[in-house]
Design a protein around this motif. Structure first.
Motif, PDB file in Angstrom:
ATOM      1  N   ASP A   1       0.842  -1.200   0.000  1.00  0.00           N
ATOM      2  CA  ASP A   1       0.000   0.000   0.000  1.00  0.00           C
ATOM      3  C   ASP A   1       0.877   1.249   0.000  1.00  0.00           C
ATOM      4  O   ASP A   1       2.109   1.159  -0.140  1.00  0.00           O
ATOM      5  CB  ASP A   1      -0.980  -0.020   1.183  1.00  0.00           C
ATOM      6  N   ASP A   2       0.287   2.422   0.159  1.00  0.00           N
ATOM      7  CA  ASP A   2       1.024   3.682   0.092  1.00  0.00           C
ATOM      8  C   ASP A   2       2.049   3.838   1.210  1.00  0.00           C
ATOM      9  O   ASP A   2       2.970   4.637   1.100  1.00  0.00           O
ATOM     10  CB  ASP A   2       0.055   4.870   0.109  1.00  0.00           C
ATOM     11  N   ASP A   3       1.884   3.074   2.299  1.00  0.00           N
ATOM     12  CA  ASP A   3       2.832   3.114   3.414  1.00  0.00           C
ATOM     13  C   ASP A   3       3.843   1.971   3.345  1.00  0.00           C
ATOM     14  O   ASP A   3       4.565   1.714   4.306  1.00  0.00           O
ATOM     15  CB  ASP A   3       2.075   3.049   4.748  1.00  0.00           C
ATOM     16  N   PHE A   4       3.863   1.250   2.226  1.00  0.00           N
ATOM     17  CA  PHE A   4       4.754   0.117   1.984  1.00  0.00           C
ATOM     18  C   PHE A   4       4.483  -1.054   2.929  1.00  0.00           C
ATOM     19  O   PHE A   4       5.375  -1.831   3.235  1.00  0.00           O
ATOM     20  CB  PHE A   4       6.225   0.542   2.008  1.00  0.00           C
ATOM     21  N   ASP A   5       3.239  -1.170   3.385  1.00  0.00           N
ATOM     22  CA  ASP A   5       2.790  -2.351   4.126  1.00  0.00           C
ATOM     23  C   ASP A   5       2.104  -3.274   3.125  1.00  0.00           C
ATOM     24  O   ASP A   5       1.697  -2.841   2.043  1.00  0.00           O
ATOM     25  CB  ASP A   5       1.788  -1.960   5.222  1.00  0.00           C
ATOM     26  N   LEU A   6       1.958  -4.557   3.480  1.00  0.00           N
ATOM     27  CA  LEU A   6       1.254  -5.480   2.592  1.00  0.00           C
ATOM     28  C   LEU A   6      -0.145  -4.954   2.300  1.00  0.00           C
ATOM     29  O   LEU A   6      -0.863  -4.534   3.208  1.00  0.00           O
ATOM     30  CB  LEU A   6       1.142  -6.858   3.219  1.00  0.00           C
ATOM     31  N   LYS A   7      -0.521  -4.967   1.035  1.00  0.00           N
ATOM     32  CA  LYS A   7      -1.864  -4.546   0.647  1.00  0.00           C
ATOM     33  C   LYS A   7      -2.800  -5.742   0.783  1.00  0.00           C
ATOM     34  O   LYS A   7      -2.528  -6.817   0.243  1.00  0.00           O
ATOM     35  CB  LYS A   7      -1.847  -4.028  -0.785  1.00  0.00           C
ATOM     36  N   ILE A   8      -3.871  -5.529   1.516  1.00  0.00           N
ATOM     37  CA  ILE A   8      -4.855  -6.591   1.749  1.00  0.00           C
ATOM     38  C   ILE A   8      -6.151  -6.216   1.034  1.00  0.00           C
ATOM     39  O   ILE A   8      -6.660  -5.113   1.189  1.00  0.00           O
ATOM     40  CB  ILE A   8      -5.129  -6.774   3.252  1.00  0.00           C
ATOM     41  N   GLU A   9      -6.667  -7.146   0.236  1.00  0.00           N
ATOM     42  CA  GLU A   9      -7.942  -6.961  -0.452  1.00  0.00           C
ATOM     43  C   GLU A   9      -8.804  -8.185  -0.193  1.00  0.00           C
ATOM     44  O   GLU A   9      -8.367  -9.309  -0.438  1.00  0.00           O
ATOM     45  CB  GLU A   9      -7.735  -6.777  -1.953  1.00  0.00           C
TER      46      GLU A   9
END
Length: 95
Positions: free
Chosen positions: A7-15
């Motif tokens: 995501d925009d904070d460089f954390d894993l993007k969860i969908e």
């Protein structure tokens, strides 16, 4: 290239409760620009260290470093523009 997305904070993007997978070229470019040389474990010779150019007027050196890193990363057809206002436009494709 498809990879795990951040995501925009460089954390894993969860969908929908799962780790998101998708086109990662722009994400890869951002990480290459932000990381310093030596910070990427599998490719310690890569990294532009964009933050070190924050108050630098020498944009030619920055452009050359970005170009070299993109090519070392195995991409061709690189279109790179570094503007005086600090904006960077980068387009490339994997070999």
């Amino acid at each position: 290239m498809e990879d795990i997305l951040l995501d925009d904070d460089f954390d894993l993007k969860i969908e929908n409760g799962d780790i998101a997978i998708g086109s990662s070229l722009k994400q890869h470019d951002a990480l290459l620009l932000l990381c310093n040389t030596g910070e990427l474990r599998r490719t310690p010779y890569l990294g532009v260290g964009l933050i070190s150019y924050l108050n630098d007027d020498e944009l030619v050196g920055l452009r050359d470093k970005i170009q070299k890193n993109i090519e070392l990363d195995g991409r061709r057809g690189v279109h790179l523009q570094v503007y005086g206002n600090g904006k960077i436009q980068l387009e490339s494709a994997w070999q």
